[in-house]
Motif scaffolding. Structure first.
Motif, mmCIF file in Angstrom:
data_model
loop_
_atom_site.group_PDB
_atom_site.id
_atom_site.type_symbol
_atom_site.label_atom_id
_atom_site.label_comp_id
_atom_site.label_asym_id
_atom_site.label_seq_id
_atom_site.Cartn_x
_atom_site.Cartn_y
_atom_site.Cartn_z
ATOM 1 N N MET A 1 0.854 -1.191 0.000
ATOM 2 C CA MET A 1 0.000 0.000 0.000
ATOM 3 C C MET A 1 0.887 1.237 0.000
ATOM 4 O O MET A 1 1.915 1.273 0.676
ATOM 5 N N TYR A 2 0.481 2.227 -0.770
ATOM 6 C CA TYR A 2 1.264 3.452 -0.919
ATOM 7 C C TYR A 2 0.371 4.620 -0.522
ATOM 8 O O TYR A 2 -0.715 4.799 -1.092
ATOM 9 N N VAL A 3 0.788 5.404 0.487
ATOM 10 C CA VAL A 3 -0.063 6.460 1.035
ATOM 11 C C VAL A 3 0.445 7.831 0.601
ATOM 12 O O VAL A 3 1.592 8.190 0.867
ATOM 13 N N ILE A 4 -0.434 8.567 -0.065
ATOM 14 C CA ILE A 4 -0.120 9.905 -0.563
ATOM 15 C C ILE A 4 -0.915 10.922 0.240
ATOM 16 O O ILE A 4 -2.118 10.763 0.451
ATOM 17 N N GLY A 5 -0.258 11.963 0.682
ATOM 18 C CA GLY A 5 -0.944 13.071 1.337
ATOM 19 C C GLY A 5 -1.251 14.143 0.310
ATOM 20 O O GLY A 5 -0.389 14.508 -0.490
ATOM 21 N N LEU A 6 -2.474 14.626 0.305
ATOM 22 C CA LEU A 6 -2.898 15.657 -0.640
ATOM 23 C C LEU A 6 -3.355 16.876 0.146
ATOM 24 O O LEU A 6 -4.220 16.774 1.021
ATOM 25 N N THR A 7 -2.782 18.041 -0.169
ATOM 26 C CA THR A 7 -3.172 19.243 0.560
ATOM 27 C C THR A 7 -3.147 20.454 -0.359
ATOM 28 O O THR A 7 -2.670 20.396 -1.488
ATOM 29 N N GLY A 8 -3.665 21.559 0.151
ATOM 30 C CA GLY A 8 -3.716 22.802 -0.608
ATOM 31 C C GLY A 8 -4.602 23.788 0.126
ATOM 32 O O GLY A 8 -5.443 23.399 0.938
ATOM 33 N N GLY A 9 -4.412 25.061 -0.141
ATOM 34 C CA GLY A 9 -5.212 26.079 0.518
ATOM 35 C C GLY A 9 -6.650 26.085 0.030
ATOM 36 O O GLY A 9 -7.002 25.429 -0.964
ATOM 37 N N LEU B 1 -5.553 20.985 5.994
ATOM 38 C CA LEU B 1 -4.637 21.695 6.897
ATOM 39 C C LEU B 1 -3.450 20.808 7.272
ATOM 40 O O LEU B 1 -3.088 20.697 8.447
ATOM 41 N N MET B 2 -2.820 20.208 6.295
ATOM 42 C CA MET B 2 -1.711 19.299 6.581
ATOM 43 C C MET B 2 -0.565 20.012 7.285
ATOM 44 O O MET B 2 -0.042 19.535 8.291
ATOM 45 N N VAL B 3 -0.162 21.162 6.747
ATOM 46 C CA VAL B 3 0.953 21.908 7.334
ATOM 47 C C VAL B 3 0.612 22.327 8.757
ATOM 48 O O VAL B 3 1.440 22.243 9.672
ATOM 49 N N GLU B 4 -0.632 22.766 8.954
ATOM 50 C CA GLU B 4 -1.047 23.292 10.247
ATOM 51 C C GLU B 4 -1.254 22.193 11.294
ATOM 52 O O GLU B 4 -1.352 22.496 12.484
ATOM 53 N N SER B 5 -1.330 20.944 10.878
ATOM 54 C CA SER B 5 -1.703 19.880 11.821
ATOM 55 C C SER B 5 -0.769 18.678 11.803
ATOM 56 O O SER B 5 -1.205 17.543 11.964
ATOM 57 N N GLY B 6 0.511 18.919 11.608
ATOM 58 C CA GLY B 6 1.446 17.799 11.764
ATOM 59 C C GLY B 6 2.273 17.448 10.555
ATOM 60 O O GLY B 6 3.051 16.496 10.593
ATOM 61 N N GLY B 7 2.124 18.168 9.466
ATOM 62 C CA GLY B 7 2.968 17.912 8.296
ATOM 63 C C GLY B 7 2.841 16.508 7.747
ATOM 64 O O GLY B 7 1.743 16.021 7.504
ATOM 65 N N ARG B 8 3.958 15.825 7.596
ATOM 66 C CA ARG B 8 3.975 14.503 6.972
ATOM 67 C C ARG B 8 3.549 13.400 7.924
ATOM 68 O O ARG B 8 3.588 12.222 7.595
ATOM 69 N N SER C 1 -17.742 37.340 0.617
ATOM 70 C CA SER C 1 -17.258 38.692 0.354
ATOM 71 C C SER C 1 -15.756 38.611 0.127
ATOM 72 O O SER C 1 -15.098 37.657 0.561
ATOM 73 N N ARG C 2 -15.204 39.608 -0.544
ATOM 74 C CA ARG C 2 -13.768 39.605 -0.764
ATOM 75 C C ARG C 2 -13.010 39.624 0.578
ATOM 76 O O ARG C 2 -11.994 38.941 0.735
ATOM 77 N N GLU C 3 -13.515 40.390 1.534
ATOM 78 C CA GLU C 3 -12.854 40.484 2.832
ATOM 79 C C GLU C 3 -12.813 39.129 3.530
ATOM 80 O O GLU C 3 -11.790 38.745 4.101
ATOM 81 N N GLU C 4 -13.925 38.387 3.481
ATOM 82 C CA GLU C 4 -13.964 37.071 4.112
ATOM 83 C C GLU C 4 -13.029 36.108 3.391
ATOM 84 O O GLU C 4 -12.332 35.310 4.025
ATOM 85 N N ALA C 5 -13.006 36.168 2.069
ATOM 86 C CA ALA C 5 -12.121 35.297 1.297
ATOM 87 C C ALA C 5 -10.660 35.550 1.662
ATOM 88 O O ALA C 5 -9.879 34.605 1.869
ATOM 89 N N GLU C 6 -10.296 36.818 1.757
ATOM 90 C CA GLU C 6 -8.921 37.158 2.114
ATOM 91 C C GLU C 6 -8.592 36.685 3.532
ATOM 92 O O GLU C 6 -7.489 36.198 3.795
ATOM 93 N N ARG C 7 -9.553 36.826 4.426
ATOM 94 C CA ARG C 7 -9.324 36.392 5.815
ATOM 95 C C ARG C 7 -9.107 34.885 5.874
ATOM 96 O O ARG C 7 -8.207 34.403 6.578
ATOM 97 N N ARG C 8 -9.921 34.124 5.136
ATOM 98 C CA ARG C 8 -9.775 32.665 5.123
ATOM 99 C C ARG C 8 -8.394 32.261 4.620
ATOM 100 O O ARG C 8 -7.753 31.374 5.183
ATOM 101 N N ILE C 9 -7.952 32.903 3.565
ATOM 102 C CA ILE C 9 -6.653 32.559 2.990
ATOM 103 C C ILE C 9 -5.530 32.920 3.955
ATOM 104 O O ILE C 9 -4.581 32.151 4.151
ATOM 105 N N ARG C 10 -5.630 34.085 4.591
ATOM 106 C CA ARG C 10 -4.589 34.509 5.537
ATOM 107 C C ARG C 10 -4.499 33.584 6.745
ATOM 108 O O ARG C 10 -3.439 33.441 7.358
ATOM 109 N N SER C 11 -5.615 32.955 7.102
ATOM 110 C CA SER C 11 -5.639 32.112 8.299
ATOM 111 C C SER C 11 -4.952 30.771 8.085
ATOM 112 O O SER C 11 -4.693 30.045 9.046
ATOM 113 N N GLN C 12 -4.654 30.443 6.833
ATOM 114 C CA GLN C 12 -4.037 29.158 6.523
ATOM 115 C C GLN C 12 -2.540 29.324 6.268
ATOM 116 O O GLN C 12 -2.015 30.426 6.217
#
Length: 209
Positions: free
Chosen positions: A1-9, A117-124, A153-164
């Motif tokens: 078995m081969y396990v791949i982690g997939l992540t992204g903002g 949230l791979m980076v935010e919660s333990g990486g690999r 809203s644009r403001e909410e979108a920007e906030r979500r991105i900044r939080s990651q």
């Protein structure tokens, strides 16, 4: 078995990539789905949340009242850490069960674990992921997707991105980067190419093992 982690903002196009991997035959697990299962009525996770945060976070039907819980943990770092301390071990336990079931059914399976949230919660995750695929797109493209497709809203979108995590932080753990800023066809072509390489590596690893 081969396990791949997939992540992204958020709004990077991760779901599109995950679906394409599934079309190729990968077994795809979604961290968000496991997180929902971890706090369903009758679970250890929901009982622990009730003990920590009280009956106010339990809806009338016995399920988790997510808005009520969110109102408590938003802006309260200790509450957020306490919640993560409850849910993360339960999600890890569910993932372990799924992986064991998959290995038993098909020892040669390629598993893709979709973790926003791979980076935010333990990486690999201590070597759990033998390969990490990062899906990315410029912030402006992602903001447009959130505004146009999700009604933010644009403001909410920007906030979500900044939080990651930042693109640089995600790239630091990446083995493969898929750029989704072009056409759908261009994105799928990158996924197809990545799949061919990953299948080869997985087969080679099984043969060596």
């Amino acid at each position: 078995m081969y396990v791949i982690g997939l992540t992204g903002g958020i709004a990077a196009g991760k779901s599109t990539v995950a679906r394409r991997f599934a079309e190729h035959g990968a077994v795809v697990f979604d961290a968000d789905q496991l997180a929902r299962e971890a706090v369903e009525p009758g679970t250890i996770g929901l009982a622990a949340i009730r003990d920590r945060f009280g009956d106010a976070v339990i809806a009338a039907d016995g399920s988790l009242d997510r808005p009520a819980l969110g109102a408590i943990v938003f802006g309260d770092e200790q509450a957020r850490l306490d919640l993560n301390g409850i849910t993360h071990p339960e999600v890890a336990r569910l993932l372990k069960e799924r992986l064991e079931q998959t290995r038993a059914a098909d020892p040669d399976a390629v598993v893709v674990y979709d973790v926003p949230l791979m980076v935010e919660s333990g990486g690999r995750r201590g070597g759990l992921f033998e390969h990490v695929v990062v899906v990315e797109s410029p912030a402006e493209v992602r903001i447009s997707r959130l505004v146009e497709l999700r009604g933010m809203s644009r403001e909410e979108a920007e906030r979500r991105i900044r939080s990651q995590a930042t693109d640089e932080e995600r790239r630091a753990i990446a083995d493969t980067v898929i750029d989704t800023s072009g056409t759908l066809e261009q994105t799928l072509a990158q996924v197809d190419a990545a799949w061919e390489k990953l299948r080869g590596r997985g087969s080679a690893q099984e043969a060596a093992g």
